[in-house]
Enzyme design. Structure first.
Site, PDB file in Angstrom:
ATOM      1  N   ASP A  99      45.598  52.762  28.203  1.00 39.38           N
ATOM      2  CA  ASP A  99      44.667  52.764  27.074  1.00 39.38           C
ATOM      3  C   ASP A  99      44.233  54.178  26.705  1.00 39.38           C
ATOM      4  OD1 ASP A  99      42.835  51.564  25.131  1.00 39.38           O
ATOM      5  OD2 ASP A  99      41.263  52.251  26.501  1.00 39.38           O
ATOM      6  N   CYS A 123      39.754  31.678  41.310  1.00 37.97           N
ATOM      7  CA  CYS A 123      39.348  32.665  42.314  1.00 37.97           C
ATOM      8  C   CYS A 123      37.865  32.485  42.615  1.00 37.97           C
ATOM      9  CB  CYS A 123      39.580  34.087  41.807  1.00 37.97           C
ATOM     10  SG  CYS A 123      41.245  34.688  42.021  1.00 37.97           S
ATOM     11  N   GLU A 175      41.703  40.604  44.319  1.00 39.39           N
ATOM     12  CA  GLU A 175      40.811  41.694  43.931  1.00 39.39           C
ATOM     13  C   GLU A 175      41.534  43.037  44.006  1.00 39.39           C
ATOM     14  OE1 GLU A 175      38.485  38.182  44.405  1.00 39.39           O
ATOM     15  OE2 GLU A 175      40.024  39.026  45.692  1.00 39.39           O
TER      16      GLU A 175
END
Length: 158
Positions: free
Chosen positions: A128, A76, A114
């Site tokens: 998380d 990228c 992105e």
């Protein structure tokens, strides 16, 4: 059928040369979902999570991830993003959080990766922050919703 742009004639992976491409406005939107128990979702909605504001943290994580996509995804290009948005929506009827990201720039290559990275990392951040409460949450349906700009034109998911 289109050819893979990152593979040369010898079958080797290479970064695409965009130096001769025209600069255009590029926009991409992506989404992801995190499915969880009703109790976990209610904890997020009510703001009673012991780690703090889950949505605010996930939003910032998604924005940061979009800016660092070039470091995470091989081949990228580093991009000068002009806009990154990450929106999070609680869906109590399905016990999910929907994440939608938008990335924009004027440049020589698209911002699909992105946008996908922003949505994915926002989802990972929710996981998380909530894993102490629920470990069997599911991140699902990560996909590109829209892209525009560049030679390949416009794409809209069905």
């Amino acid at each position: 059928m289109n050819q893979f742009t990152h593979i040369n004639t010898n079958g080797e992976a290479n970064m695409v040369d965009v130096s001769m491409k025209q600069e255009t406005v590029r926009v991409a939107r992506a989404e992801a979902f995190v499915s969880m128990n009703a109790e976990t979702l209610q904890m997020i909605i009510s703001g009673n999570h012991h780690k703090g504001d889950v949505f605010a943290t996930a939003r910032i994580a998604g924005i940061q991830a979009a800016k660092r996509t070039w470091e995470l995804i091989p081949l990228c290009h580093p991009l000068l993003l002009s806009k990154v948005e990450v929106q999070l929506e609680a869906l109590p009827e399905t016990n999910q959080v929907r994440i939608e990201s938008l990335c924009k720039l004027t440049g020589k290559t698209g911002v699909e990766m992105e946008a996908l990275t922003a949505a994915s990392v926002a989802a990972l951040t929710i996981y998380d922050m909530c894993k102490a409460v629920q470990k069997d949450m599911v991140i699902e349906n990560v996909r590109l919703l829209h892209k525009s700009g560049g030679k390949s034109g416009e794409f809209n998911a069905e």
